[in-house]
Design a protein around this motif. Structure first.
Motif, short mmCIF file in Angstrom:
data_model
loop_
_atom_site.label_atom_id
_atom_site.label_comp_id
_atom_site.label_asym_id
_atom_site.label_seq_id
_atom_site.Cartn_x
_atom_site.Cartn_y
_atom_site.Cartn_z
N ILE A 404 0.96 -1.25 0.15
CA ILE A 404 -0.04 0.09 0.09
C ILE A 404 0.80 1.31 -0.09
CG2 ILE A 404 -1.66 1.43 1.51
CD1 ILE A 404 -2.90 -1.13 2.26
N ILE A 405 2.00 1.33 0.82
CA ILE A 405 2.81 2.52 0.84
C ILE A 405 3.53 2.62 -0.33
CG2 ILE A 405 4.69 3.32 2.15
CD1 ILE A 405 3.75 2.56 4.45
N GLY A 406 4.07 1.48 -0.87
CA GLY A 406 4.87 1.28 -2.10
C GLY A 406 3.77 2.37 -3.27
N ILE A 407 2.64 1.77 -3.29
CA ILE A 407 1.81 2.35 -4.34
C ILE A 407 1.47 3.60 -4.05
CG2 ILE A 407 -0.81 2.46 -5.07
CD1 ILE A 407 -0.93 -0.68 -4.36
N ILE A 408 1.43 4.17 -2.92
CA ILE A 408 1.09 5.67 -2.62
C ILE A 408 2.41 6.48 -2.96
CG2 ILE A 408 0.74 7.24 -0.71
CD1 ILE A 408 -0.90 5.25 0.71
N LEU A 409 3.48 6.02 -2.65
CA LEU A 409 4.90 6.58 -2.80
C LEU A 409 4.98 6.76 -4.49
CD1 LEU A 409 7.48 5.15 -0.49
CD2 LEU A 409 6.29 7.50 -0.16
N ASN A 410 4.77 5.87 -5.19
CA ASN A 410 4.91 5.56 -6.77
C ASN A 410 3.98 6.92 -7.24
OD1 ASN A 410 5.90 4.64 -9.15
ND2 ASN A 410 3.91 4.04 -9.33
N LEU A 411 2.75 6.82 -6.59
CA LEU A 411 1.74 7.78 -7.19
C LEU A 411 1.96 9.24 -7.02
CD1 LEU A 411 -1.86 5.92 -6.63
CD2 LEU A 411 -0.23 5.87 -8.77
N VAL A 412 2.57 9.70 -5.65
CA VAL A 412 2.91 11.07 -5.27
C VAL A 412 4.14 11.27 -5.57
CG1 VAL A 412 1.07 10.57 -3.47
CG2 VAL A 412 3.40 10.39 -2.92
N LEU A 413 5.07 10.73 -5.72
CA LEU A 413 6.25 11.36 -5.83
C LEU A 413 6.58 11.78 -7.53
CD1 LEU A 413 8.83 8.80 -4.01
CD2 LEU A 413 8.07 11.13 -3.33
#
Length: 438
Positions: A404-413
């Motif tokens: 979940i955190i990996g998905i979020i980081l990939n979307l926002v960075l």
């Protein structure tokens, strides 16, 4: 173009059919029984559910994709955790909803295409998560390899058996050619088991007492137990399906390359994912681990150039029959944990290495700050055992939280790389295939 020995819809001669199906049975056997042995589920049920799931997959994909489905390694740790919380029955409920998620994703893909999934789960996210799956299981493998299960303390005899098993598996992987090069797991288990017998670690009492024909110990909801829903188990198991979905797409691309047919388009990725989901649901209703397409059997297809779904279906029928042979099921249960530990050292390491390979194959630049950050955070959160307590009963932990955190980081960075379409990926693989042939 290479000449196919037997086409996808061809029915081979009966004697040849049986031999070719046996090859696929051997290829899947070692890994498929390893998952239930590691998680405490029934190997016999795993064989039956694997066979039934494969037959369902063939029907759902209109008999156009020659893929065998076996026990998924990605779910090992989630199953162990779920069993600790709610017993084997709880793990089956979690597995059921993981299969349902496959079905939902398949319906969305049918309606909107697959590109959204590729953006949600690109290699920069999935690669490190796969590494977490393998490295997170490292402690399990070492514990089985080094310790006497009856005392939980170090045992030189058990470690010896584990190292012999590991050595034979490695030798089979590196030096054996042809079909035998595709079954190093089975070779390692058989060799390690033989050594364990001579060292007195095997008790054949259960084999002598078992019947030849014996129904597996199925776990059937509302028959052998009353299911109860748990948000905690749901949070542990269902997110794993998002990772295995990406692996599924990878398997379909590889199989498409080997068969020189675009299975992503016809019969369609939505059908293959839906088939995978139904296979997992079937398994959960019987007491087996979630199913997934098997690289070992794709390897057999690549070696033999036999693409017949009838051969795959024959292997599925044989797996079901094996599950009802009581002597075979009992023999499987006598395999010492040290043997499983020896094989697992290599297998779990290979899982982690495959995650690294995904990053390399997709030319992910880890020197780029955003990529380095995503990989680093996923690895530490996933392996370190971080969790978020949502309620006193529900927590999101380990691999699920890392995903979940990996998905979020990939979307926002900022600086996200463009994601290739499946058509572009297939063209690239086809070019590589032609280059290899040249």
């Amino acid at each position: 173009m290479k000449q196919q020995t037997i086409g996808i819809r061809e029915i081979p001669r009966v004697d040849k059919w049986f031999v070719l199906s046996i090859q696929h049975l051997f290829a899947m056997f070692g890994a498929t029984i390893l998952v239930p042995l590691l998680t405490g589920l029934s190997p016999a049920v795993a064989l039956v559910s694997s066979g039934l799931g494969t037959l369902a997959y063939i029907v759902i994909t209109k008999g156009r994709i020659p893929a065998y489905l076996g026990s998924s390694f990605a779910f090992i740790m989630p199953i162990i955790t779920a069993i600790t919380i709610g017993g084997p029955e709880g793990a089956m409920i979690g597995s059921f909803f993981a299969g349902v998620l496959y079905g939902i994703v398949a319906l969305i893909i049918k309606a909107t295409g697959v590109q959204w999934l590729m953006k949600l789960l690109p290699p920069i996210v999935v690669g490190p998560v796969i590494m977490v799956i393998g490295l997170g299981l490292a402690g399990v493998a070492i514990d089985m390899a080094m310790n006497d299960p009856s005392t939980g303390t170090y045992s030189g005899i058990h470690l010896t058996v584990a190292l012999v098993t590991l050595t034979l598996t490695i030798l089979g992987s590196v030096f054996f050619k042809g079909f035998f090069g595709l079954i190093p797991i089975l070779i390692g288990i058989v060799g390690g088991y033989t050594v364990a017998v001579f060292l007195g670690l095997v008790d054949f009492t259960v084999v002598r007492e078992a019947s030849w024909i014996q129904a597996p110990e199925f776990l059937v909801p509302f028959v052998t137990y009353t299911p109860s829903f748990s948000w905690q188990i749901f949070a542990i198991m269902v997110p794993v399906a998002m990772v295995t979905l990406s692996e599924h797409i990878g398997d379909q691309m590889v199989l498409s390359k080997i068969a020189e047919k675009n299975f992503i388009k016809k019969p369609g990725l939505h059908r293959s994912i839906f088939g995978d989901g139904i296979a997992t649901v079937i398994s959960s209703l019987l007491g087996g681990p979630p199913n997934t397409t098997y690289g070992e059997n794709i390897g057999v297809i690549a070696l033999t150039r036999v693409f017949s779904v009838f051969v795959i279906g024959g292997a599925a029928v044989l797996a079901i029959m094996f599950g009802f042979v009581g002597k075979v099921s009992a023999l499987i249960t006598t395999i010492p944990s040290a043997v499983m530990g020896g094989v697992s050292i290599l297998l779990f390491g290979i899982i982690a290495s495959n995650g690294l390979r995904m990053l390399i194959d997709n030319k992910i630049d880890v020197g780029k700050k955003r990529n380095l950050i995503i990989v680093s955070v996923i690895l530490v959160i996933g392996i370190g055992g971080a969790f978020i307590q949502l309620t006193p009963e529900v927590e999101v932990a380990g691999m699920a939280l890392a995903t979940i955190i990996g998905i979020i980081l990939n979307l926002v960075l900022p600086g996200r790389d463009p994601v290739k379409t499946t058509d572009e990926m297939f063209k690239d693989m086809s070019k590589e295939h032609k280059g290899d042939a040249a």
